[in-house]
Write a protein that holds these residues in place. Structure first.
Motif, short mmCIF file in Angstrom:
data_model
loop_
_atom_site.label_atom_id
_atom_site.label_comp_id
_atom_site.label_asym_id
_atom_site.label_seq_id
_atom_site.Cartn_x
_atom_site.Cartn_y
_atom_site.Cartn_z
N VAL A 17 8.85 8.30 1.32
CA VAL A 17 7.33 7.75 0.93
C VAL A 17 7.30 6.75 1.79
O VAL A 17 6.22 6.33 2.75
CB VAL A 17 6.93 7.67 -0.60
N ALA A 18 7.99 5.54 1.71
CA ALA A 18 7.86 4.42 2.02
C ALA A 18 7.88 4.31 3.78
O ALA A 18 7.41 3.72 4.37
CB ALA A 18 8.98 3.30 1.74
N GLY A 125 -7.15 -2.76 5.58
CA GLY A 125 -7.54 -2.02 4.11
C GLY A 125 -6.68 -0.82 4.19
O GLY A 125 -6.34 -0.70 2.90
N VAL A 126 -6.71 -0.19 4.87
CA VAL A 126 -6.06 1.28 4.82
C VAL A 126 -4.51 0.86 4.56
O VAL A 126 -3.90 1.82 3.78
CB VAL A 126 -6.25 2.12 5.99
N ALA A 127 -3.82 -0.07 5.32
CA ALA A 127 -2.53 -0.11 5.06
C ALA A 127 -2.39 -0.75 3.84
O ALA A 127 -1.27 -0.37 2.88
CB ALA A 127 -2.07 -1.14 6.11
N PHE A 128 -3.13 -1.59 3.23
CA PHE A 128 -2.87 -2.00 1.88
C PHE A 128 -2.97 -1.03 0.88
O PHE A 128 -2.16 -1.17 -0.11
CB PHE A 128 -3.96 -3.08 1.51
N TYR A 133 0.72 2.33 -2.53
CA TYR A 133 1.13 3.78 -3.08
C TYR A 133 2.70 3.65 -2.86
O TYR A 133 3.02 4.14 -4.00
CB TYR A 133 0.55 4.78 -2.48
N SER A 134 3.13 3.27 -1.69
CA SER A 134 4.58 3.34 -1.71
C SER A 134 5.29 2.45 -2.87
O SER A 134 6.56 2.58 -3.46
CB SER A 134 5.14 2.67 -0.14
N LEU A 135 4.88 1.19 -2.89
CA LEU A 135 5.22 0.26 -3.87
C LEU A 135 5.16 0.61 -5.35
O LEU A 135 6.10 0.64 -6.26
CB LEU A 135 4.54 -1.19 -3.88
N ASP A 172 7.80 -3.35 0.30
CA ASP A 172 6.69 -3.19 0.29
C ASP A 172 5.80 -4.35 -0.39
O ASP A 172 4.46 -4.56 -0.17
CB ASP A 172 6.36 -1.79 -0.87
N SER A 173 6.48 -4.97 -1.08
CA SER A 173 5.84 -6.53 -1.81
C SER A 173 5.55 -7.38 -0.86
O SER A 173 4.37 -7.86 -0.44
CB SER A 173 6.54 -6.94 -3.01
N ALA A 174 6.45 -7.58 0.23
CA ALA A 174 6.31 -8.36 1.31
C ALA A 174 5.49 -7.92 2.18
O ALA A 174 4.35 -8.65 2.91
CB ALA A 174 7.70 -8.56 2.06
N ALA A 175 5.18 -6.66 2.39
CA ALA A 175 4.15 -5.99 3.13
C ALA A 175 2.71 -6.34 2.66
O ALA A 175 1.84 -6.60 3.50
CB ALA A 175 4.20 -4.51 3.35
N LEU A 176 2.63 -6.16 1.52
CA LEU A 176 1.25 -6.53 0.85
C LEU A 176 1.00 -7.95 0.98
O LEU A 176 -0.29 -8.50 1.28
CB LEU A 176 1.28 -6.28 -0.71
#
Length: 323
Positions: A17-18, A125-128, A133-135, A172-176
């Motif tokens: 998923v990630a 916005g879409v990436a967030f 969802y992945s997180l 994923d946390s770092a990505a957000l």
């Protein structure tokens, strides 16, 4: 399906998923960065590319570590997942952090021409949503595993040997956080007309990735060197061994995590002096059965019958002088 297979399947799904989310996000961020001229967006694109490479390495790790033991690797391939996970942390550092810091410094030094940020805002916005969802998928697995083991979620996440899931959750946390920084850089540039905000955002994204790479690298290094099971589990293993008839003491206990569902146990055991060879053999089999029933992750148990301290002293006292 056994707990081990279920856990492995969950980890695989979490990583897939990630990887799927990051691949699409990387392309969108790169396009938006080129259109808007934002270094922070390009840094975020590099971040997502690094995350995608990381997850591909984690998928390789999951598959290769599942290979059964053979003559060349009698203890199995479990630790190989930590080799690939270590390489994944290096990819995060080199592919994301170094590029982001360099791009941010370059922007601060030479400036940048700001374009239309609208596309970048839409992509962010879409990436967030996708990263969220992945997180969520990763956190759900962490909570499930922690509940199954009866451990606090934060404690399980810190010490889990399943570094693939740990990597997904941290990245994923770092990505957000990186998305918020990129949005802040765009907004600052839009309000002030200066590219400084964008450059600072890019450097902060790089610093965030350095931290993630360091934490994941350290976790995998500890497991590659050899990490024992937690103290509470060691106490439980000792308790199970002492509950077996004919075993009177555990003189030495060595535990080794070889993978998320692979634990090796080796112990020097003091048996009753009057126990026969047949009784000792039965006790060893019973001990292994009890340990695996209580802790399904225990895959290998090696018990070494060893004289206790009292018997050793008596034997030493009975030897003739100079013997």
């Amino acid at each position: 399906m056994s707990d081990e297979k279920a856990g492995g399947g969950e980890s695989l799904f979490t990583v897939v998923v990630a990887a799927a989310a990051n691949l699409g996000i990387a392309v969108a961020k790169a396009v938006a960065g080129l259109i808007s001229g934002s270094s922070a967006m390009l840094s975020e694109a590099a971040h997502s590319v690094a995350d995608t490479v990381t997850e591909l390495m984690l998928l390789t790790a999951l598959k290769r570590s599942e290979k059964p033991a053979d003559d060349e690797h009698p203890l199995g391939y479990g630790p190989e997942r930590y080799v690939w996970a270590m390489l994944a942390s290096v990819a995060t550092f080199v592919g994301g952090a170094v590029f982001s810091v360099y791009d941010g410094i370059h922007t601060l030094a030479t400036g940048e021409e700001l374009g239309d940020p609208l596309v970048s805002y839409i992509v962010l916005g879409v990436a967030f949503l996708l990263e969220g969802y992945s997180l969520r998928t990763g956190l759900r697995q962490v909570r499930s595993e922690a509940a199954r083991l009866g451990a606090p979620t934060a404690h399980y996440f810190r010490f889990t040997p399943d570094t693939a899931v740990k990597a997904v959750v941290m990245e994923d946390s770092a990505a957000l956080a990186g998305l918020l920084l990129a949005a802040g850089g765009l907004l600052g540039g839009q309000l002030t007309g200066s590219g400084v905000w964008d450059g600072v955002a890019s450097i902060l994204i790089g610093a965030l990735l350095v931290y993630v790479a360091w934490v994941l690298g350290r976790s995998n290094a500890q497991l590659l060197i050899g990490r024992p099971v937690p103290q509470a589990m060691r106490a439980g293993i000792r308790e199970e061994l002492l509950s077996v008839p004919h075993i009177i003491d555990v003189l030495e206990l060595t535990t080794l995590i070889q993978g998320p569902t692979e634990i090796l146990i080796a112990a020097k055991i003091d048996f009753r002096d009057v126990s026969s060879a047949e009784q000792i053999e039965w006790a060893c089999e019973e001990a292994e059965e009890q340990l695996r029933e209580r802790y399904p992750s225990i895959r290998r148990v090696y018990l070494d019958p060893t004289p206790g301290l009292g018997r050793q002293r008596r034997a030493a006292g009975s030897r003739p002088p100079g013997g």
